[in-house]
Design a protein around this motif. Sequence first.
Motif, PDB file in Angstrom:
ATOM      1  N   ARG A  61       1.323   4.356   5.980  1.00 51.37           N
ATOM      2  CA  ARG A  61      -0.169   4.617   5.961  1.00 51.37           C
ATOM      3  C   ARG A  61      -0.471   6.035   5.995  1.00 51.37           C
ATOM      4  N   ASP A  62      -1.748   6.186   5.570  1.00 49.57           N
ATOM      5  CA  ASP A  62      -2.181   7.757   5.290  1.00 49.57           C
ATOM      6  C   ASP A  62      -3.323   7.780   6.435  1.00 49.57           C
ATOM      7  N   ASP A  63      -3.566   9.048   6.736  1.00 47.13           N
ATOM      8  CA  ASP A  63      -4.877   9.623   7.415  1.00 47.13           C
ATOM      9  C   ASP A  63      -5.787   9.853   6.469  1.00 47.13           C
ATOM     10  N   THR A  64      -7.143   8.989   6.568  1.00 47.91           N
ATOM     11  CA  THR A  64      -8.048   9.067   5.542  1.00 47.91           C
ATOM     12  C   THR A  64      -9.168  10.346   5.993  1.00 47.91           C
ATOM     13  N   GLY A  65      -8.567  10.778   7.013  1.00 55.06           N
ATOM     14  CA  GLY A  65      -9.507  11.930   7.595  1.00 55.06           C
ATOM     15  C   GLY A  65     -10.659  11.260   8.629  1.00 55.06           C
ATOM     16  N   ALA A  66     -10.752  10.103   8.695  1.00 55.14           N
ATOM     17  CA  ALA A  66     -11.451   9.426   9.572  1.00 55.14           C
ATOM     18  C   ALA A  66     -10.630   8.383  10.438  1.00 55.14           C
ATOM     19  N   GLY A  67      -9.234   8.713  10.304  1.00 56.10           N
ATOM     20  CA  GLY A  67      -8.548   7.970  11.148  1.00 56.10           C
ATOM     21  C   GLY A  67      -7.184   7.520  10.194  1.00 56.10           C
ATOM     22  N   TRP A  68      -6.256   6.731  10.894  1.00 56.11           N
ATOM     23  CA  TRP A  68      -5.174   6.109  10.227  1.00 56.11           C
ATOM     24  C   TRP A  68      -5.886   4.853   9.206  1.00 56.11           C
ATOM     25  N   GLY A  69      -5.269   4.619   8.474  1.00 61.94           N
ATOM     26  CA  GLY A  69      -5.497   3.483   7.224  1.00 61.94           C
ATOM     27  C   GLY A  69      -4.511   2.512   7.959  1.00 61.94           C
ATOM     28  N   ALA A  70      -4.399   1.381   7.028  1.00 55.15           N
ATOM     29  CA  ALA A  70      -3.569   0.258   7.660  1.00 55.15           C
ATOM     30  C   ALA A  70      -2.022   0.420   6.922  1.00 55.15           C
ATOM     31  N   TYR A  71      -1.100   0.001   7.495  1.00 58.82           N
ATOM     32  CA  TYR A  71       0.142   0.233   6.756  1.00 58.82           C
ATOM     33  C   TYR A  71       0.162  -0.969   5.470  1.00 58.82           C
ATOM     34  N   THR A  72       0.828  -0.210   4.461  1.00 60.86           N
ATOM     35  CA  THR A  72       1.001  -1.145   3.486  1.00 60.86           C
ATOM     36  C   THR A  72       2.497  -0.897   3.011  1.00 60.86           C
ATOM     37  N   GLN A  73       3.063  -2.048   2.625  1.00 65.67           N
ATOM     38  CA  GLN A  73       4.747  -2.146   2.151  1.00 65.67           C
ATOM     39  C   GLN A  73       4.870  -1.395   0.855  1.00 65.67           C
ATOM     40  N   ILE A  74       5.738  -0.411   0.890  1.00 66.36           N
ATOM     41  CA  ILE A  74       5.768   0.330  -0.312  1.00 66.36           C
ATOM     42  C   ILE A  74       7.443   0.132  -0.680  1.00 66.36           C
ATOM     43  N   ALA A  75       8.313  -0.470  -0.009  1.00 63.68           N
ATOM     44  CA  ALA A  75       9.675  -0.733  -0.563  1.00 63.68           C
ATOM     45  C   ALA A  75      10.417  -1.648   0.501  1.00 63.68           C
ATOM     46  N   THR A  76      11.404  -2.188   0.142  1.00 64.30           N
ATOM     47  CA  THR A  76      12.384  -2.851   0.697  1.00 64.30           C
ATOM     48  C   THR A  76      13.799  -2.047   0.706  1.00 64.30           C
ATOM     49  N   ALA A  77      14.776  -2.271   1.811  1.00 59.52           N
ATOM     50  CA  ALA A  77      15.993  -1.896   1.819  1.00 59.52           C
ATOM     51  C   ALA A  77      17.032  -3.063   2.298  1.00 59.52           C
ATOM     52  N   VAL A  78      18.054  -2.938   1.606  1.00 56.13           N
ATOM     53  CA  VAL A  78      18.980  -3.990   2.184  1.00 56.13           C
ATOM     54  C   VAL A  78      19.499  -3.600   3.535  1.00 56.13           C
ATOM     55  N   ALA A  79      20.491  -4.768   3.895  1.00 59.60           N
ATOM     56  CA  ALA A  79      21.060  -4.710   5.159  1.00 59.60           C
ATOM     57  C   ALA A  79      21.838  -3.541   5.345  1.00 59.60           C
ATOM     58  N   ASP A  80      21.882  -2.853   6.643  1.00 56.65           N
ATOM     59  CA  ASP A  80      22.650  -1.782   6.988  1.00 56.65           C
ATOM     60  C   ASP A  80      22.207  -0.571   6.174  1.00 56.65           C
ATOM     61  N   ALA A  81      21.183  -0.431   5.531  1.00 57.28           N
ATOM     62  CA  ALA A  81      20.541   0.747   5.014  1.00 57.28           C
ATOM     63  C   ALA A  81      20.097   1.711   6.162  1.00 57.28           C
ATOM     64  N   VAL A  82      20.051   2.922   6.004  1.00 59.73           N
ATOM     65  CA  VAL A  82      19.595   3.811   7.153  1.00 59.73           C
ATOM     66  C   VAL A  82      18.508   4.798   6.364  1.00 59.73           C
ATOM     67  N   SER A  83      18.092   4.816   5.068  1.00 62.01           N
ATOM     68  CA  SER A  83      17.470   5.584   4.511  1.00 62.01           C
ATOM     69  C   SER A  83      16.836   5.084   3.422  1.00 62.01           C
ATOM     70  N   PHE A  84      15.589   5.707   2.703  1.00 63.49           N
ATOM     71  CA  PHE A  84      14.838   5.519   1.672  1.00 63.49           C
ATOM     72  C   PHE A  84      14.042   6.645   1.383  1.00 63.49           C
ATOM     73  N   VAL A  85      14.329   7.124   0.058  1.00 62.79           N
ATOM     74  CA  VAL A  85      13.418   8.198  -0.548  1.00 62.79           C
ATOM     75  C   VAL A  85      12.063   7.714  -1.223  1.00 62.79           C
ATOM     76  N   ASP A  86      10.889   8.157  -0.747  1.00 64.10           N
ATOM     77  CA  ASP A  86       9.761   7.644  -0.934  1.00 64.10           C
ATOM     78  C   ASP A  86       9.152   8.863  -2.284  1.00 64.10           C
ATOM     79  N   ASN A  87       9.507   8.389  -3.545  1.00 62.34           N
ATOM     80  CA  ASN A  87       9.078   9.035  -4.556  1.00 62.34           C
ATOM     81  C   ASN A  87       8.758   8.191  -5.862  1.00 62.34           C
ATOM     82  N   SER A  88       8.388   8.965  -6.803  1.00 61.13           N
ATOM     83  CA  SER A  88       7.976   8.090  -7.923  1.00 61.13           C
ATOM     84  C   SER A  88       8.829   7.220  -8.686  1.00 61.13           C
ATOM     85  N   THR A  89      10.239   7.542  -8.413  1.00 55.57           N
ATOM     86  CA  THR A  89      11.083   6.512  -8.819  1.00 55.57           C
ATOM     87  C   THR A  89      10.988   5.354  -7.969  1.00 55.57           C
ATOM     88  N   ASN A  90      11.190   5.488  -6.651  1.00 54.95           N
ATOM     89  CA  ASN A  90      11.443   4.410  -5.804  1.00 54.95           C
ATOM     90  C   ASN A  90      10.123   3.506  -5.471  1.00 54.95           C
TER      91      ASN A  90
END
Length: 176
Positions: A61-90
């Motif tokens: 979620r992002d801060d709109t300047g007037a407060g936090w917006g709602a969470y939106t799903q940006i990705a999923t990760a498989v079982a036992d994963a411990v990281s995700f890289v948020d970028n234009s590829t993923n």
Amino acid sequence: AYIQYLADISSNVQVQMGGSLPSAAPSDPSAVTATYNSDTQITVTWTDNASDEDGFIIQRRDDTGAGWGAYTQIATAVADAVSFVDNSTNNAGNPPATNERYQYKVIAQNISGNSTGATSSSLDTKATAPTIGTATVDSSTAITWTWTDNANFEDSYRIDYESVEGTDVDDLAANA
């Protein structure tokens, strides 16, 4: 026995077979951390506390300047994963951008349900530079400088200028 099909947002399908269904949603992950790599890349890490998760849901979620917006799903990760890289590829549909404040949430999931989730602290990408306006000489000892504030979450501005005596530096409060 059960067979579960999981698909992530990139249409990868994972088939899982097991002897018995989990009786409850998995344990929450913990220690969710968002690390700034660049204005267009943020690494999200967490501790996997579940032994029965089928995968993870990564939300932002992002801060709109007037407060936090709602969470939106940006990705999923498989079982036992411990990281995700948020970028234009993923996250091609909504990658990180400059001049933003983000917070991430990681939720463990299995066939019985989703955990409550755990959140990161907020993270700011680089502020957008101001648009330089004009300098007006008010008197022999005063100059008024104007600019357009293009940043959303700056803490202050630093003004470097040179006078006859040498280089001076002034720090001004945000939105000054």
